[in-house]
Write a protein that holds these residues in place. Structure first.
Motif, PDB file in Angstrom:
ATOM      1  N   ALA A   1       0.827  -1.208   0.000  1.00  0.00           N
ATOM      2  CA  ALA A   1       0.000   0.000   0.000  1.00  0.00           C
ATOM      3  C   ALA A   1       0.861   1.257   0.000  1.00  0.00           C
ATOM      4  O   ALA A   1       0.562   2.227  -0.710  1.00  0.00           O
ATOM      5  N   SER A   2       1.930   1.265   0.777  1.00  0.00           N
ATOM      6  CA  SER A   2       2.798   2.450   0.789  1.00  0.00           C
ATOM      7  C   SER A   2       3.515   2.618  -0.555  1.00  0.00           C
ATOM      8  O   SER A   2       3.694   3.736  -1.027  1.00  0.00           O
ATOM      9  N   LEU A   3       3.897   1.528  -1.194  1.00  0.00           N
ATOM     10  CA  LEU A   3       4.524   1.585  -2.509  1.00  0.00           C
ATOM     11  C   LEU A   3       3.562   2.142  -3.563  1.00  0.00           C
ATOM     12  O   LEU A   3       3.932   2.998  -4.369  1.00  0.00           O
ATOM     13  N   VAL A   4       2.333   1.684  -3.533  1.00  0.00           N
ATOM     14  CA  VAL A   4       1.331   2.151  -4.493  1.00  0.00           C
ATOM     15  C   VAL A   4       1.051   3.629  -4.283  1.00  0.00           C
ATOM     16  O   VAL A   4       0.933   4.393  -5.238  1.00  0.00           O
ATOM     17  N   ARG A   5       0.958   4.071  -3.040  1.00  0.00           N
ATOM     18  CA  ARG A   5       0.711   5.498  -2.764  1.00  0.00           C
ATOM     19  C   ARG A   5       1.881   6.356  -3.215  1.00  0.00           C
ATOM     20  O   ARG A   5       1.693   7.435  -3.764  1.00  0.00           O
ATOM     21  N   ARG A   6       3.106   5.902  -2.966  1.00  0.00           N
ATOM     22  CA  ARG A   6       4.292   6.665  -3.339  1.00  0.00           C
ATOM     23  C   ARG A   6       4.403   6.829  -4.849  1.00  0.00           C
ATOM     24  O   ARG A   6       4.733   7.887  -5.347  1.00  0.00           O
ATOM     25  N   ARG A   7       4.145   5.769  -5.581  1.00  0.00           N
ATOM     26  CA  ARG A   7       4.295   5.808  -7.030  1.00  0.00           C
ATOM     27  C   ARG A   7       3.045   6.289  -7.750  1.00  0.00           C
ATOM     28  O   ARG A   7       3.090   6.529  -8.950  1.00  0.00           O
TER      29      ARG A   7
END
Length: 99
Positions: A25-31
């Protein structure tokens, strides 16, 4: 002790899975990969369970698509600066000197 081992394995596996989903989830939000698919899924969920949230979703979409504010009929007329379809100050050209 033998009864506790399977419970610890299940709890550990659940912790690993939850950690993976948190990282994802944090990866998807960052990118910024969550795009329209997630918005569409959330909109369909809101439509099913929260009617007012679904209506406000469409209102927010309409506001985002609106490019320029519509002038009120009571406002005084002013020429816009370079708006398409209306000759403003930028739309008029002065002839060049020396040619």
């Amino acid at each position: 002790m033998d009864e506790l081992v399977p419970l610890l394995i299940v709890a550990g596996a659940l912790a690993v899975i939850m950690g993976f989903f948190t990282w994802l989830a944090s990866l998807v939000r960052r990118r910024g990969l969550a795009g329209t698919a997630v918005r569409g899924a959330i909109a369909s969920y809101d439509e099913a369970f929260y009617g007012t949230a679904h209506e406000s979703h469409y209102e927010i979409q309409a506001q985002a698509e609106r490019k320029t504010p519509v002038p009120s009929p009571d406002d005084p007329f002013r020429l816009s600066r370079g708006a398409p379809g209306r000759p403003g100050r930028r739309g008029l050209r002065r002839p060049r000197r020396g040619h």
